[in-house]
Motif scaffolding. Structure first.
Motif, PDB file in Angstrom:
ATOM      1  N   ARG A  59      -8.354 -18.833 -12.528  1.00  0.00           N
ATOM      2  CA  ARG A  59      -8.209 -19.460 -13.726  1.00  0.00           C
ATOM      3  C   ARG A  59      -8.482 -20.939 -13.721  1.00  0.00           C
ATOM      4  O   ARG A  59      -8.969 -21.710 -14.498  1.00  0.00           O
ATOM      5  N   TYR A  60      -8.109 -21.729 -12.463  1.00  0.00           N
ATOM      6  CA  TYR A  60      -8.078 -22.942 -12.153  1.00  0.00           C
ATOM      7  C   TYR A  60      -9.594 -23.155 -11.715  1.00  0.00           C
ATOM      8  O   TYR A  60     -10.120 -24.214 -11.865  1.00  0.00           O
ATOM      9  N   GLN A  61     -10.336 -22.332 -11.010  1.00  0.00           N
ATOM     10  CA  GLN A  61     -11.643 -22.479 -10.715  1.00  0.00           C
ATOM     11  C   GLN A  61     -12.748 -22.673 -12.041  1.00  0.00           C
ATOM     12  O   GLN A  61     -13.358 -23.539 -11.862  1.00  0.00           O
ATOM     13  N   ALA A  62     -12.439 -21.732 -13.122  1.00  0.00           N
ATOM     14  CA  ALA A  62     -13.140 -21.775 -14.053  1.00  0.00           C
ATOM     15  C   ALA A  62     -12.869 -23.142 -14.845  1.00  0.00           C
ATOM     16  O   ALA A  62     -13.526 -23.728 -15.507  1.00  0.00           O
ATOM     17  N   MET A  63     -11.708 -23.555 -15.028  1.00  0.00           N
ATOM     18  CA  MET A  63     -11.280 -24.941 -15.571  1.00  0.00           C
ATOM     19  C   MET A  63     -11.811 -26.115 -14.812  1.00  0.00           C
ATOM     20  O   MET A  63     -12.456 -26.856 -15.275  1.00  0.00           O
ATOM     21  N   LEU A  64     -11.762 -25.933 -13.409  1.00  0.00           N
ATOM     22  CA  LEU A  64     -12.519 -27.265 -12.531  1.00  0.00           C
ATOM     23  C   LEU A  64     -13.977 -26.925 -12.602  1.00  0.00           C
ATOM     24  O   LEU A  64     -14.470 -28.195 -12.738  1.00  0.00           O
ATOM     25  N   ALA A  65     -14.550 -25.882 -12.750  1.00  0.00           N
ATOM     26  CA  ALA A  65     -16.077 -25.732 -13.016  1.00  0.00           C
ATOM     27  C   ALA A  65     -16.459 -26.753 -14.125  1.00  0.00           C
ATOM     28  O   ALA A  65     -17.433 -27.309 -14.215  1.00  0.00           O
ATOM     29  N   SER A  66     -15.792 -26.239 -15.493  1.00  0.00           N
ATOM     30  CA  SER A  66     -16.190 -26.863 -16.365  1.00  0.00           C
ATOM     31  C   SER A  66     -15.738 -28.354 -16.649  1.00  0.00           C
ATOM     32  O   SER A  66     -16.345 -29.299 -17.116  1.00  0.00           O
ATOM     33  N   ALA A  67     -14.767 -28.707 -15.940  1.00  0.00           N
ATOM     34  CA  ALA A  67     -14.426 -29.927 -15.936  1.00  0.00           C
ATOM     35  C   ALA A  67     -15.557 -31.016 -15.209  1.00  0.00           C
ATOM     36  O   ALA A  67     -15.973 -31.886 -15.555  1.00  0.00           O
ATOM     37  N   ILE A  68     -16.006 -30.346 -13.898  1.00  0.00           N
ATOM     38  CA  ILE A  68     -16.964 -30.973 -13.029  1.00  0.00           C
ATOM     39  C   ILE A  68     -18.342 -31.154 -13.967  1.00  0.00           C
ATOM     40  O   ILE A  68     -19.130 -32.263 -13.796  1.00  0.00           O
ATOM     41  N   LYS A  69     -18.536 -30.004 -14.637  1.00  0.00           N
ATOM     42  CA  LYS A  69     -19.822 -29.855 -15.483  1.00  0.00           C
ATOM     43  C   LYS A  69     -19.942 -30.919 -16.424  1.00  0.00           C
ATOM     44  O   LYS A  69     -20.985 -31.609 -16.979  1.00  0.00           O
ATOM     45  N   ARG A  70     -18.693 -31.350 -17.258  1.00  0.00           N
ATOM     46  CA  ARG A  70     -18.651 -32.042 -18.201  1.00  0.00           C
ATOM     47  C   ARG A  70     -18.820 -33.669 -17.748  1.00  0.00           C
ATOM     48  O   ARG A  70     -19.383 -34.495 -18.193  1.00  0.00           O
ATOM     49  N   ALA A  71     -18.294 -33.926 -16.267  1.00  0.00           N
ATOM     50  CA  ALA A  71     -18.057 -35.059 -15.901  1.00  0.00           C
ATOM     51  C   ALA A  71     -19.449 -35.429 -15.225  1.00  0.00           C
ATOM     52  O   ALA A  71     -19.759 -36.707 -15.517  1.00  0.00           O
ATOM     53  N   ARG A  72     -20.259 -34.384 -14.956  1.00  0.00           N
ATOM     54  CA  ARG A  72     -21.743 -34.603 -14.567  1.00  0.00           C
ATOM     55  C   ARG A  72     -22.547 -35.240 -15.722  1.00  0.00           C
ATOM     56  O   ARG A  72     -23.269 -35.906 -15.554  1.00  0.00           O
ATOM     57  N   ASN A  73     -22.100 -34.591 -16.850  1.00  0.00           N
ATOM     58  CA  ASN A  73     -22.963 -34.843 -18.221  1.00  0.00           C
ATOM     59  C   ASN A  73     -22.838 -36.130 -18.462  1.00  0.00           C
ATOM     60  O   ASN A  73     -23.684 -36.649 -19.008  1.00  0.00           O
ATOM     61  N   ILE A  74     -21.666 -36.753 -18.287  1.00  0.00           N
ATOM     62  CA  ILE A  74     -21.345 -38.306 -18.735  1.00  0.00           C
ATOM     63  C   ILE A  74     -21.346 -39.045 -17.551  1.00  0.00           C
ATOM     64  O   ILE A  74     -21.109 -40.357 -17.675  1.00  0.00           O
ATOM     65  N   ALA A  75     -22.045 -38.752 -16.501  1.00  0.00           N
ATOM     66  CA  ALA A  75     -22.286 -39.400 -15.212  1.00  0.00           C
ATOM     67  C   ALA A  75     -21.152 -40.113 -14.580  1.00  0.00           C
ATOM     68  O   ALA A  75     -21.132 -41.032 -14.153  1.00  0.00           O
ATOM     69  N   LEU A  76     -20.146 -39.286 -14.588  1.00  0.00           N
ATOM     70  CA  LEU A  76     -18.700 -39.599 -13.926  1.00  0.00           C
ATOM     71  C   LEU A  76     -18.965 -39.601 -12.338  1.00  0.00           C
ATOM     72  O   LEU A  76     -18.432 -39.983 -11.478  1.00  0.00           O
ATOM     73  N   VAL A  77     -19.652 -38.174 -12.339  1.00  0.00           N
ATOM     74  CA  VAL A  77     -19.534 -37.840 -10.788  1.00  0.00           C
ATOM     75  C   VAL A  77     -21.002 -37.505 -10.550  1.00  0.00           C
ATOM     76  O   VAL A  77     -21.910 -37.259 -11.696  1.00  0.00           O
ATOM     77  N   LYS A  78     -21.439 -37.354  -9.298  1.00  0.00           N
ATOM     78  CA  LYS A  78     -22.944 -36.958  -9.089  1.00  0.00           C
ATOM     79  C   LYS A  78     -23.209 -35.548  -9.620  1.00  0.00           C
ATOM     80  O   LYS A  78     -22.389 -34.796  -9.124  1.00  0.00           O
TER      81      LYS A  78
END
Length: 78
Positions: A59-78
């Motif tokens: 459950r949390y891996q799916a939430m984590l993956a979507s959060a990382i993808k969103r953060a990448r999209n707005i350039a918060l993480v590489k």
């Protein structure tokens, strides 16, 4: 037969059980703006670490993956 040598048996190291960090803290939402938390679950190259390495539940891996993808999209993480 007398010349056969056996390799000494190695003792296996005690493997520590992986516990989901988010389940322990009863997290309801993983925020994509919290880059420090997200970076702990990514490689240096920016790829998402798998569950078998991090120990995060499905459950949390799916939430984590979507959060990382969103953060990448707005350039918060590489």
């Amino acid at each position: 037969m007398a010349n056969q040598r056996r390799k000494p048996k190695r003792k296996k190291a005690a493997v520590r059980a992986k516990v989901c960090r988010f389940s322990e803290q009863k997290v309801t939402y993983i925020d994509f703006t919290d880059a420090d938390v997200l970076k702990k679950f990514m490689t240096e190259g920016g790829r998402i670490l798998p569950r078998r390495i991090t120990g995060v539940s499905k459950r949390y891996q799916a939430m984590l993956a979507s959060a990382i993808k969103r953060a990448r999209n707005i350039a918060l993480v590489k």
